[in-house]
Design a protein around this motif. Structure first.
Motif, PDB file in Angstrom:
ATOM      1  N   ILE A 150      30.062  58.498  53.454  1.00  0.00           N
ATOM      2  CA  ILE A 150      29.423  59.799  53.706  1.00  0.00           C
ATOM      3  C   ILE A 150      30.476  60.869  53.432  1.00  0.00           C
ATOM      4  O   ILE A 150      31.608  60.773  53.916  1.00  0.00           O
ATOM      5  N   VAL A 151      30.086  61.898  52.669  1.00  0.00           N
ATOM      6  CA  VAL A 151      31.017  63.007  52.408  1.00  0.00           C
ATOM      7  C   VAL A 151      30.424  64.304  52.954  1.00  0.00           C
ATOM      8  O   VAL A 151      29.221  64.407  53.186  1.00  0.00           O
ATOM      9  N   SER A 152      31.292  65.299  53.130  1.00  0.00           N
ATOM     10  CA  SER A 152      30.862  66.605  53.643  1.00  0.00           C
ATOM     11  C   SER A 152      29.890  67.253  52.672  1.00  0.00           C
ATOM     12  O   SER A 152      29.992  67.066  51.457  1.00  0.00           O
ATOM     13  N   ASN A 153      28.991  68.046  53.237  1.00  0.00           N
ATOM     14  CA  ASN A 153      28.072  68.818  52.396  1.00  0.00           C
ATOM     15  C   ASN A 153      28.454  70.294  52.469  1.00  0.00           C
ATOM     16  O   ASN A 153      28.751  70.799  53.549  1.00  0.00           O
ATOM     17  N   PHE A 154      28.506  70.953  51.342  1.00  0.00           N
ATOM     18  CA  PHE A 154      28.785  72.398  51.305  1.00  0.00           C
ATOM     19  C   PHE A 154      27.743  73.069  50.426  1.00  0.00           C
ATOM     20  O   PHE A 154      27.273  72.469  49.448  1.00  0.00           O
ATOM     21  N   ALA A 155      27.434  74.340  50.730  1.00  0.00           N
ATOM     22  CA  ALA A 155      26.510  75.090  49.883  1.00  0.00           C
ATOM     23  C   ALA A 155      27.135  75.307  48.497  1.00  0.00           C
ATOM     24  O   ALA A 155      26.437  75.334  47.479  1.00  0.00           O
ATOM     25  N   HIS A 156      28.459  75.414  48.470  1.00  0.00           N
ATOM     26  CA  HIS A 156      29.192  75.591  47.209  1.00  0.00           C
ATOM     27  C   HIS A 156      29.465  74.196  46.620  1.00  0.00           C
ATOM     28  O   HIS A 156      30.352  73.467  47.099  1.00  0.00           O
ATOM     29  N   ILE A 157      28.676  73.833  45.613  1.00  0.00           N
ATOM     30  CA  ILE A 157      28.701  72.446  45.107  1.00  0.00           C
ATOM     31  C   ILE A 157      30.094  72.008  44.610  1.00  0.00           C
ATOM     32  O   ILE A 157      30.527  70.887  44.894  1.00  0.00           O
ATOM     33  N   PRO A 158      30.845  72.861  43.902  1.00  0.00           N
ATOM     34  CA  PRO A 158      32.177  72.403  43.449  1.00  0.00           C
ATOM     35  C   PRO A 158      33.066  71.940  44.608  1.00  0.00           C
ATOM     36  O   PRO A 158      33.943  71.091  44.422  1.00  0.00           O
ATOM     37  N   SER A 159      32.819  72.454  45.819  1.00  0.00           N
ATOM     38  CA  SER A 159      33.628  72.034  46.972  1.00  0.00           C
ATOM     39  C   SER A 159      33.302  70.611  47.426  1.00  0.00           C
ATOM     40  O   SER A 159      34.079  69.994  48.148  1.00  0.00           O
ATOM     41  N   ILE A 160      32.135  70.107  47.017  1.00  0.00           N
ATOM     42  CA  ILE A 160      31.754  68.739  47.401  1.00  0.00           C
ATOM     43  C   ILE A 160      32.487  67.712  46.519  1.00  0.00           C
ATOM     44  O   ILE A 160      32.806  66.606  46.950  1.00  0.00           O
ATOM     45  N   VAL A 161      32.762  68.115  45.287  1.00  0.00           N
ATOM     46  CA  VAL A 161      33.234  67.158  44.270  1.00  0.00           C
ATOM     47  C   VAL A 161      34.534  66.425  44.646  1.00  0.00           C
ATOM     48  O   VAL A 161      34.605  65.202  44.489  1.00  0.00           O
ATOM     49  N   PRO A 162      35.577  67.111  45.180  1.00  0.00           N
ATOM     50  CA  PRO A 162      36.822  66.376  45.453  1.00  0.00           C
ATOM     51  C   PRO A 162      36.645  65.208  46.425  1.00  0.00           C
ATOM     52  O   PRO A 162      37.257  64.144  46.245  1.00  0.00           O
ATOM     53  N   GLU A 163      35.770  65.388  47.416  1.00  0.00           N
ATOM     54  CA  GLU A 163      35.565  64.288  48.367  1.00  0.00           C
ATOM     55  C   GLU A 163      34.780  63.135  47.719  1.00  0.00           C
ATOM     56  O   GLU A 163      34.984  61.965  48.050  1.00  0.00           O
ATOM     57  N   VAL A 164      33.897  63.482  46.789  1.00  0.00           N
ATOM     58  CA  VAL A 164      33.179  62.433  46.042  1.00  0.00           C
ATOM     59  C   VAL A 164      34.205  61.625  45.251  1.00  0.00           C
ATOM     60  O   VAL A 164      34.207  60.388  45.253  1.00  0.00           O
TER      61      VAL A 164
END
Ligand SMILES: CSCCC(=O)C(=O)COP(=O)(O)O
Ligand SMILES: [Zn+2]
Length: 216
Positions: A150-164
């Motif tokens: 499970i990774v963090s969800n952010f409204a700003h999609i590029p911020s999700i990518v590093p955790e993916v």
């Protein structure tokens, strides 16, 4: 390989498969409120050069129109002039393709996947023990145990990518965005669909099992 070099039949096949999967998932209620997005890769693959067809952003995915999909490159940029916008979550697809070389990626929101992502948020993964459907991921061990990240969800999609990037597990063809939805992938549309269906079964199983444990 440039986008123009990719065979027309390959592109048409991807669009036909996306149309079929989109309509099937819509019939299951898997795109509530315009949520969800689907993509299928076309042509040759290199981690730094690939192309895929993806659902256009914000559409009612239960409808079939001539403006449902467009082609983008490894950076999520449209390959052709179009007024369509690729899915707002295209960068997550780009990153999953870059890391896995998958052939298809399907993302849906559901009540069960959202609840279990919150139930297990503190451990950052959803544990599944010895359930037969784990075999859908080609994990055949007796009493297999898996942890779905499970990774963090952010409204700003590029911020999700590093955790993916950080949490992607080569054994597990999926990743859960907290209180958002599951991304599932596979070598092709058939496999990505099998994986997505297995995830959704397992999420409901885990939710119901957890509830029984808490009541006992
Ligand atoms: C109303 S759903 C919010 C956006 C989302 O999570 C989603 O999956 C759909 O976004 P898209 O841009 O692909 O339509
Ligand atoms: Zn989403």
């Amino acid at each position: 390989m440039s986008f123009e070099q990719i065979a027309t039949e390959d592109k048409q096949r991807a669009l036909a498969e996306l149309t079929e999967v989109k309509s099937l998932f819509a019939s299951r209620g898997w795109f509530p409120g315009t949520s969800g997005n689907l993509s299928i890769r076309v042509g040759d693959y290199k981690p730094d050069e690939f192309h895929f067809a993806i659902t256009a952003s914000g559409k009612d995915k239960s409808l079939s129109t001539s403006e449902d999909f467009l082609f983008v490159d490894q950076a999520g940029k449209p390959c052709e002039t179009t007024r369509l916008k690729p899915s707002a979550e295209t960068l997550i697809h780009c990153e999953i393709y870059r890391q896995t070389g998958a052939g298809a990626i399907f993302h849906i929101h559901s009540v069960f996947n959202s609840i279990v992502s919150e139930l297990f948020w503190e451990r950052k993964s959803i544990p599944v023990d010895g359930v037969e459907l784990i075999k859908a991921f080609n994990i055949w061990d007796e009493e297999a145990h898996i942890d779905i990240p499970i990774v963090s969800n952010f409204a700003h999609i590029p911020s999700i990518v590093p955790e993916v990037t950080e949490r992607l597990d080569p054994r597990i063809p999926g990743i859960m965005l907290r209180k958002h939805g599951i991304y599932a992938w596979g070598a092709n549309a058939f496999e990505a669909k099998r994986h997505l269906e297995a995830f959704e079964f397992l999420f409901e199983y885990v939710y119901r099992w957890e509830l029984l444990q808490r009541k006992a």
